[in-house]
Write a protein that holds these residues in place. Structure first.
Motif, mmCIF file in Angstrom:
data_model
loop_
_atom_site.group_PDB
_atom_site.id
_atom_site.type_symbol
_atom_site.label_atom_id
_atom_site.label_comp_id
_atom_site.label_asym_id
_atom_site.label_seq_id
_atom_site.Cartn_x
_atom_site.Cartn_y
_atom_site.Cartn_z
ATOM 1 N N LYS A 1 -5.654 -14.366 0.777
ATOM 2 C CA LYS A 1 -6.015 -15.719 1.218
ATOM 3 C C LYS A 1 -4.779 -16.506 1.639
ATOM 4 O O LYS A 1 -4.804 -17.242 2.631
ATOM 5 N N LEU A 2 -3.702 -16.362 0.878
ATOM 6 C CA LEU A 2 -2.455 -17.047 1.242
ATOM 7 C C LEU A 2 -1.929 -16.533 2.577
ATOM 8 O O LEU A 2 -1.480 -17.310 3.436
ATOM 9 N N GLN A 3 -2.002 -15.220 2.782
ATOM 10 C CA GLN A 3 -1.511 -14.637 4.027
ATOM 11 C C GLN A 3 -2.392 -15.029 5.207
ATOM 12 O O GLN A 3 -1.891 -15.267 6.317
ATOM 13 N N ASP A 4 -3.718 -15.125 4.989
ATOM 14 C CA ASP A 4 -4.621 -15.581 6.054
ATOM 15 C C ASP A 4 -4.244 -16.972 6.544
ATOM 16 O O ASP A 4 -4.463 -17.307 7.713
ATOM 17 N N LYS A 5 -3.691 -17.784 5.639
ATOM 18 C CA LYS A 5 -3.347 -19.163 5.980
ATOM 19 C C LYS A 5 -1.879 -19.313 6.351
ATOM 20 O O LYS A 5 -1.363 -20.429 6.420
ATOM 21 N N GLY A 6 -1.226 -18.177 6.605
ATOM 22 C CA GLY A 6 0.113 -18.212 7.181
ATOM 23 C C GLY A 6 1.262 -18.241 6.205
ATOM 24 O O GLY A 6 2.421 -18.365 6.617
ATOM 25 N N PHE A 7 0.991 -18.117 4.926
ATOM 26 C CA PHE A 7 2.071 -18.142 3.933
ATOM 27 C C PHE A 7 2.499 -16.702 3.640
ATOM 28 O O PHE A 7 1.860 -15.996 2.864
ATOM 29 N N LEU A 8 3.567 -16.276 4.277
ATOM 30 C CA LEU A 8 3.996 -14.880 4.204
ATOM 31 C C LEU A 8 5.296 -14.687 3.424
ATOM 32 O O LEU A 8 5.557 -13.592 2.931
ATOM 33 N N LYS A 9 6.093 -15.740 3.310
ATOM 34 C CA LYS A 9 7.399 -15.609 2.653
ATOM 35 C C LYS A 9 7.256 -15.872 1.151
ATOM 36 O O LYS A 9 7.793 -16.838 0.603
ATOM 37 N N VAL A 10 6.532 -14.987 0.513
ATOM 38 C CA VAL A 10 6.197 -15.136 -0.907
ATOM 39 C C VAL A 10 6.688 -13.913 -1.672
ATOM 40 O O VAL A 10 6.531 -12.776 -1.223
ATOM 41 N N ILE A 11 7.274 -14.152 -2.825
ATOM 42 C CA ILE A 11 7.611 -13.102 -3.777
ATOM 43 C C ILE A 11 6.899 -13.446 -5.078
ATOM 44 O O ILE A 11 7.025 -14.563 -5.580
ATOM 45 N N ARG A 12 6.146 -12.488 -5.608
ATOM 46 C CA ARG A 12 5.385 -12.721 -6.841
ATOM 47 C C ARG A 12 5.773 -11.679 -7.878
ATOM 48 O O ARG A 12 5.885 -10.496 -7.571
ATOM 49 N N HIS A 13 5.963 -12.122 -9.102
ATOM 50 C CA HIS A 13 6.187 -11.227 -10.232
ATOM 51 C C HIS A 13 5.040 -11.450 -11.210
ATOM 52 O O HIS A 13 5.089 -12.321 -12.064
ATOM 53 N N ILE A 14 3.978 -10.669 -11.016
ATOM 54 C CA ILE A 14 2.702 -10.791 -11.747
ATOM 55 C C ILE A 14 2.109 -12.168 -11.493
ATOM 56 O O ILE A 14 1.371 -12.346 -10.534
#
Length: 515
Positions: free
Chosen positions: A235-248
């Motif tokens: 959902k985040l990527q669909d809305k253009g937020f691609l520069k994300v790093i997630r640790h769990i």
């Protein structure tokens, strides 16, 4: 978003039997426990026997372990019957699960299950170590056009995950609500459609039928949580937020301006609420890129100057390094700093005197910071040819302190050390009564094992009488002590499943086992 057909979230985990073996045989007991518990015997039993067709709810053992922030955290050991059912269902649907977790066009999560070289388990909670180099490279790439950095955290992520949200993530909320029925008991529906509801039902079975929360400890929870969290990533990527790093459940987003940073937080908040999850307000913030620091204590520790000679490192240097790590940990209120420092020292060549004094110093620190106890045997005791003299001084102090404070994880390690290294401590029947009052299965079990080793019949009888009382409690309360009951009672006193395991001589406890 168009997803690649068959794209896998875990491309290194395509062997279904390997995944099942890792989850059931090596992912049932948290590594925060003393390393004398294992389910490898149980895995052999599962391979040779048929899984019960009906999902059966069970309670679980709670184990309170002090975290790196010096705050207790409740970890869990599931009942073997319900955990077997859960692992079996994950195995039966592994391809579907793996493809679902592979839906995001970019991977956000950098702490996930994976094949670990020379290990049989598939999850280890290192300090953001999974795909470390890729993670560091992305952080630098994302920073080129970045003006702000968003840090966000899901509030009590695992305890807050709603079991019904599993099929919501896989098939959508409308489908899940329209088709909710006990598919585990009714196979008239097509299996392709039924499995998300089955996973909902079976994931509840390890929590005695409760819908709220995933167990913290079993590795299966890290897979189930990703079913939901990767859908949020989509959902985040669909809305253009691609520069994300997630640790769990920890997010970092690199924003081009403050408006984009605020939009990311609003979007993340909305997507989390869809799955009945919430942002942790205390850990959510927007920083100017130039004010943002990302756990720079790692680089600070690595910059410490050890002697560049072939000579062994003296205690003065080691002492300075440990003190430096301690001060840094107090400054940021995170004892993971000391954890990391211990692992760095383990690879160093210390002088004979430095080894002796370093062991004493680390035991003294562990006395006040029990978070370090799970590390001492692997990374500190190895510096001694004989650890017994050190522990003879340490264990009496630890016993007094833990009974005064009620820190049950410290008690567990105390008795584990005493049994493994054949040491005697002044453990009285009054002490045993104090431990029973703490209502902690693992410390009671290991205290019992110590009394057994010392042939202390009075204390053994006290524990046996307590076990006989527990079997008259409710089923859920019995499940909270299943491992203690399994070890101390005869098969005839156990529930039908544990009785069968006991009769087959399946072991969960082995003091010589080395996880």
């Amino acid at each position: 978003m168009t997803n690649e057909p068959g794209k896998l979230g875990y491309p290194d985990l395509t062997k279904i039997e390997y995944v099942f073996d890792a989850l059931l045989g090596h992912g049932m007991f948290t590594d925060k426990l003393p390393p004398c518990f294992a389910s490898e015997d149980f895995l052999k039993f599962a391979r040779q026997n048929s899984i019960p067709l009906k999902s059966k709810n069970h309670g679980y053992i709670e184990y309170r372990a002090v975290r790196h922030t010096n705050v207790p955290r409740q970890l869990v050991i599931p009942h073997p019957e319900s955990y077997w059912q859960l692992c079996h269902h994950i195995k039966e649907n592994w391809q579907r699960i793996n493809e679902h977790i592979g839906k995001p066009q970019k991977k956000f999560n950098f702490t996930h299950v994976r094949e670990i070289k020379n290990q049989k388990f598939i999850f280890k909670m290192n300090y953001k170590a999974v795909d470390k180099w890729k993670n560091e490279e992305l952080a630098i790439d994302y920073s080129f056009s970045c003006q702000y950095v968003v840090s966000a955290d899901i509030s009590a992520c695992f305890p807050s995950i709603y079991s019904h949200s599993i099929p919501w993530a896989i098939k959508g909320k409308k489908w899940a609500k329209d088709s909710r029925f006990p598919t585990w008991d009714n196979r008239n529906r097509d299996g392709e459609d039924a499995w998300p509801n089955d996973l909902d039902i079976i994931s509840r079975s390890v929590k005695d039928g409760e819908t709220n929360g995933l167990l913290i400890g079993p590795h299966s929870s890290n897979i189930i949580s990703e079913i939901i969290l990767t859908q949020i990533d989509c959902k985040l990527q669909d809305k253009g937020f691609l520069k994300v790093i997630r640790h769990i459940d920890d997010y970092i987003f690199y924003a081009k301006d403050e408006l984009e940073a605020q939009n990311f937080l609003r979007t993340l908040d909305v997507e989390l609420k869809y799955f009945e999850l919430l942002l942790n307000a205390k850990k959510t913030k927007i920083d100017s890129f130039f004010d943002y620091t990302s756990d720079d204590w790692v680089s600070q520790l690595n910059q410490f100057q050890f002697p560049f000679t072939d000579n062994a490192i003296g205690f003065t240097t080691i002492n300075s390094f440990v003190d430096y790590a301690l001060k840094l940990s107090l400054k940021i209120n995170n004892y993971a700093v000391v954890n990391y420092a211990i692992k760095l020292i383990a690879g160093k060549n210390l002088s004979v005197r430095a080894k002796r004094l370093y062991i004493k110093k680390m035991l003294q620190i562990a006395l006040n910071h029990p978070y370090l106890l799970p590390l001492t045997e692997k990374y500190v005791f190895t510096f001694a040819e004989d650890i017994a003299p050190f522990l003879n001084d340490f264990l009496p102090c630890l016993l007094k302190k833990t009974l005064d404070q009620g820190t049950t994880d410290s008690l567990s390690f105390l008795f584990y050390y005493a049994v493994k290294y054949d040491l005697k401590i002044n453990f009285t029947i009054d002490n045993a009564k104090e431990i029973i009052v703490l209502n902690d299965c693992i410390s009671i079990l290991l205290a019992c094992k110590y009394a057994e080793k010392q042939e202390n019949k009075d204390i053994l009888n006290l524990f046996y009488d307590y076990a006989k009382k527990i079997i008259n409690f409710t089923k859920r309360e019995q499940d909270q002590y299943w491992l203690f009951l399994y070890e101390i009672l005869e098969a005839k006193h156990l529930d039908s499943f544990l009785k069968k395991l006991k009769e087959e001589n399946i072991r969960f406890y082995d003091i010589e086992y080395d996880r």
